[in-house]
Design a protein around this motif. Structure first.
Motif, PDB file in Angstrom:
ATOM      1  N   SER A 172      54.034 -13.869-101.679  1.00 18.26           N
ATOM      2  CA  SER A 172      53.406 -12.928-102.321  1.00 18.26           C
ATOM      3  C   SER A 172      52.945 -11.732-101.702  1.00 18.26           C
ATOM      4  O   SER A 172      52.235 -10.450-102.645  1.00 18.26           O
ATOM      5  CB  SER A 172      51.673 -13.824-102.425  1.00 18.26           C
ATOM      6  OG  SER A 172      51.466 -15.199-102.868  1.00 18.26           O
ATOM      7  N   ALA A 200      46.375  -7.811-106.487  1.00 19.27           N
ATOM      8  CA  ALA A 200      46.320  -9.093-105.814  1.00 19.27           C
ATOM      9  C   ALA A 200      44.734  -9.555-106.525  1.00 19.27           C
ATOM     10  O   ALA A 200      44.575 -10.933-107.005  1.00 19.27           O
ATOM     11  CB  ALA A 200      45.623  -8.868-104.923  1.00 19.27           C
ATOM     12  N   THR A 203      45.213 -11.339-110.084  1.00 18.27           N
ATOM     13  CA  THR A 203      46.122 -12.834-109.631  1.00 18.27           C
ATOM     14  C   THR A 203      44.784 -13.201-109.477  1.00 18.27           C
ATOM     15  O   THR A 203      44.884 -15.182-110.305  1.00 18.27           O
ATOM     16  CB  THR A 203      47.086 -12.314-109.223  1.00 18.27           C
ATOM     17  OG1 THR A 203      47.775 -11.692-109.136  1.00 18.27           O
ATOM     18  CG2 THR A 203      47.480 -14.270-108.365  1.00 18.27           C
ATOM     19  N   PHE A 204      43.487 -12.818-108.492  1.00 15.41           N
ATOM     20  CA  PHE A 204      42.571 -13.664-108.095  1.00 15.41           C
ATOM     21  C   PHE A 204      42.334 -14.334-109.121  1.00 15.41           C
ATOM     22  O   PHE A 204      41.142 -15.323-109.328  1.00 15.41           O
ATOM     23  CB  PHE A 204      42.008 -13.010-107.371  1.00 15.41           C
ATOM     24  CG  PHE A 204      40.757 -13.872-106.531  1.00 15.41           C
ATOM     25  CD1 PHE A 204      41.073 -14.989-106.171  1.00 15.41           C
ATOM     26  CD2 PHE A 204      39.463 -13.341-107.399  1.00 15.41           C
ATOM     27  CE1 PHE A 204      39.865 -15.658-105.337  1.00 15.41           C
ATOM     28  CE2 PHE A 204      38.562 -13.704-106.960  1.00 15.41           C
ATOM     29  CZ  PHE A 204      38.735 -15.342-106.030  1.00 15.41           C
ATOM     30  N   ASN A 370      52.997 -14.617-108.851  1.00 16.12           N
ATOM     31  CA  ASN A 370      52.109 -14.672-108.003  1.00 16.12           C
ATOM     32  C   ASN A 370      51.227 -15.656-108.192  1.00 16.12           C
ATOM     33  O   ASN A 370      50.422 -16.642-107.249  1.00 16.12           O
ATOM     34  CB  ASN A 370      51.599 -13.714-107.248  1.00 16.12           C
ATOM     35  CG  ASN A 370      51.829 -13.026-106.271  1.00 16.12           C
ATOM     36  OD1 ASN A 370      53.228 -13.151-105.987  1.00 16.12           O
ATOM     37  ND2 ASN A 370      51.806 -11.884-105.761  1.00 16.12           N
ATOM     38  N   MET A 374      49.388 -18.683-105.806  1.00 21.70           N
ATOM     39  CA  MET A 374      47.975 -18.324-105.437  1.00 21.70           C
ATOM     40  C   MET A 374      47.107 -19.976-105.604  1.00 21.70           C
ATOM     41  O   MET A 374      45.909 -19.747-104.428  1.00 21.70           O
ATOM     42  CB  MET A 374      46.910 -17.149-105.133  1.00 21.70           C
ATOM     43  CG  MET A 374      47.404 -15.903-104.930  1.00 21.70           C
ATOM     44  SD  MET A 374      46.984 -16.316-102.749  1.00 21.70           S
ATOM     45  CE  MET A 374      48.552 -16.551-101.512  1.00 21.70           C
ATOM     46  N   THR A 397      41.800 -20.384-102.147  1.00 29.87           N
ATOM     47  CA  THR A 397      42.520 -19.119-103.464  1.00 29.87           C
ATOM     48  C   THR A 397      42.066 -17.779-102.829  1.00 29.87           C
ATOM     49  O   THR A 397      42.572 -16.922-102.456  1.00 29.87           O
ATOM     50  CB  THR A 397      42.176 -19.272-104.789  1.00 29.87           C
ATOM     51  OG1 THR A 397      42.862 -20.784-104.812  1.00 29.87           O
ATOM     52  CG2 THR A 397      43.120 -18.198-104.981  1.00 29.87           C
ATOM     53  N   THR A 401      44.136 -14.627-101.147  1.00 31.25           N
ATOM     54  CA  THR A 401      43.636 -13.779-101.109  1.00 31.25           C
ATOM     55  C   THR A 401      44.029 -12.377-100.350  1.00 31.25           C
ATOM     56  O   THR A 401      44.549 -11.270-100.518  1.00 31.25           O
ATOM     57  CB  THR A 401      43.067 -13.876-103.050  1.00 31.25           C
ATOM     58  OG1 THR A 401      43.534 -14.377-103.754  1.00 31.25           O
ATOM     59  CG2 THR A 401      43.515 -11.793-103.502  1.00 31.25           C
ATOM     60  N   CYS A 405      46.978 -10.227 -99.087  1.00 34.53           N
ATOM     61  CA  CYS A 405      46.563  -8.150 -99.247  1.00 34.53           C
ATOM     62  C   CYS A 405      46.456  -7.632 -97.500  1.00 34.53           C
ATOM     63  O   CYS A 405      46.193  -6.044 -97.085  1.00 34.53           O
ATOM     64  CB  CYS A 405      44.778  -8.192 -99.830  1.00 34.53           C
ATOM     65  SG  CYS A 405      45.391  -8.195-101.663  1.00 34.53           S
TER      66      CYS A 405
END
Length: 531
Positions: A172, A200, A203-204, A370, A374, A397, A401, A405
């Motif tokens: 990721s 990110a 994606t989250f 990603n 995740m 999750t 993340t 990051c």
């Protein structure tokens, strides 16, 4: 068809009321659809504990509450197998796959035809385990890391879960750096950390809501990426910049092909440790052949298309034969902005602002790439212990993340190559995983009927895991002997290709060492322990 449910203490992590096989058969369930140990959704919100209150809050926002608990048959309502295919189609119709093809020319100095054939045949091999294990989700309603308990035992699976967590978080980080570089190539005023945070966060938001939203997003997200890649294909073909680089011969060629094959195989087979996670809500009546076929189609098309396209575009890069300095826009932009620069060389001159928009779309394709990482990282974390399972998946999750990051933001400018090299080294574990799981399934369990899904939470009924752990160590030894990476060239890998670079046979050696040692050790273990 009726379902058999049992009371379940989620935080205590144990079924408290099991049913006998006779009752299962009388209910009309086939043996392999044994519902013992399946956990009804309402059990996550019962009571007044912090866990239950958190789950009730999540339920109000339609966030998936289930983690690694077995899915009951009446909750397996996802009957659309096409979503299994588009799940992997979107996850691989991305710029990261395109970058794999570029490696053939820029890193391994291969010709066009030999690289093309390597991409074709190695992908066909690499995706097979992913397709195979995807068929287990509908059969058992169990996640891939939980299924691993039937191969590695209760405690051995924790080791596997740690490797999977490293893979999820590490890749990721690498992927989001690539996406941030593309955004920076479009707008030089956008700092790298901002690109990382944008991708990110998006994606989250997708993975937060869980299985259904991940599948829904992936069902459509491949379409704009595919259109942009078609534009890249058309414009590059029109430019006439393609060069049919001739195939080389000798030891150097052999080493380069093997090393490139290792990169292609690692990328293709990398989804194996997540495979069943995305089919657990499919009913057990789903055809395993169809599940395999949809997964196969969803993987093979984007992998071949994007990697072959990346290979073709990379042939346009030229360098001075003496100084090795870039001599055209393709090579200059690649050296300055990596994959983003190479794509910019194709898209910016003819399309201008629209070309920049295309690059932004490809940067955001990293979200689809990603999402599996995740979503599955939370499931792998829950396997580590009873206390980790008592933390809801969506919280893990969020933690995952934050961690990737924290790695990617400094990695963008300081240690991107170190991070990527590290991920390539630990990627060998997947060959070891397959070298243990496949013989256990075919030789010792003799197929699906050899599993007893009811015992997935019972450590003393699962395999002891001694043979698997020892075989894993043998597999690591095989990988070290055969690898050819920037940090280390193994003694066997050194004898393939040129002495300076070697040839990477870490994956096949890791698989063979694990397979052979496991077969021998497991036979002894099973005769000793009877399980």
């Amino acid at each position: 068809m009726g379902t058999i449910k049992n009371d379940y203490d989620v935080e205590g992590y144990s079924p408290t009321d099991t049913e006998h096989a006779g009752k299962l058969i009388s209910s009309g369930l086939p043996v392999y659809a044994d519902e013992t140990g399946a956990v009804p959704g309402e059990s996550f919100t019962s009571g007044n504990s912090l866990y239950a209150r958190t789950q009730r809050f999540a339920g109000k926002w339609s966030i998936e509450q289930r983690g690694i608990e077995r899915v009951p048959e009446d909750e397996r309502t996802d009957t659309n197998l096409a979503k299994v295919g588009t799940m992997w189609l979107a996850a691989n119709m991305v710029v990261s796959s395109f970058a794999i093809g570029v490696l053939a020319v820029h890193v391994f100095q291969l010709g066009f035809v030999d690289a093309l054939l390597t991409i074709l045949f190695i992908n066909l091999l690499g995706i097979t385990p992913v397709c195979f294990f995807s068929t287990f989700g509908p059969v058992f309603g169990l996640r891939q890391m939980v299924l691993s308990r039937f191969y590695f035992g209760w405690y051995g699976t924790k080791i596997i879960a740690i490797f999977n967590i490293l893979a999820c978080v590490g890749w990721s980080s690498v992927n989001v750096i690539v996406g941030a570089q593309l955004l920076h190539a479009v707008n030089n005023d956008l700092p790298g950390f901002a690109g990382v945070v944008i991708i990110a966060a998006a994606t989250f938001l997708v993975t937060l809501f869980g299985y259904k939203v991940v599948h829904y997003y992936e069902f459509y997200s491949w379409i704009p990426s595919f259109i942009i890649f078609l534009i890249v294909l058309g414009e590059f073909a029109h430019s006439g910049a393609f060069v049919n680089i001739p195939m080389k011969v000798g030891n150097s060629e052999a080493g380069s092909v093997l090393s490139f094959a290792s990169s292609v195989f690692g990328f293709a087979t990398g989804w194996t440790s997540y495979a069943a996670d995305y089919t657990v809500y499919q009913p057990h009546t789903v055809s395993r052949v169809k599940a395999f076929a949809w997964t196969w189609a969803g993987l093979i098309f984007p992998l071949l298309f994007t990697e072959m396209l990346g290979l073709a575009v990379a042939t346009a890069m030229t360098y001075d034969a003496v100084t090795f300095q870039p001599t055209n826009d393709y090579s200059r932009l690649y050296e300055s902005s990596h994959i983003g620069g190479l794509l910019a060389a194709v898209l910016f001159p003819p399309f201008g602002r629209f070309g920049q928009f295309c690059l932004v779309v490809l940067a955001l394709s990293i979200i689809a790439n990603n999402c599996p990482n995740m979503y599955s990282v939370g499931l792998s974390l829950q396997v580590l212990g009873r206390w980790t399972q008592a933390v809801p998946r969506f919280i893990w999750t969020f933690v995952g993340t934050l961690v990737y990051c924290a790695i990617a933001i400094p990695g963008y400018t300081h240690f991107e190559s170190v991070l990527e090299n590290f991920m390539l080294v630990i990627g060998y574990w997947l060959a070891i995983y397959e070298g243990i799981a496949l013989p256990e399934h075919f030789i010792f369990k003799k197929g699906i009927q050899g599993y007893d899904p009811a015992i997935y939470t019972t450590a003393h009924l699962l395999p002891p895991g001694i043979a698997a752990t020892a075989a894993f160590c043998f597999g690591v030894f095989g990988a070290v002997m055969g690898m050819a990476q920037v940090w280390f060239i193994g003694p066997i890998g050194k004898h393939i290709g040129t002495p300076e670079y070697g040839g990477d046979i870490g994956f096949p050696l890791a698989f063979c060492f694990a397979f052979v040692s496991y077969c021998a050790l497991r036979a002894v273990e099973k005769s000793k322990f009877g399980r």
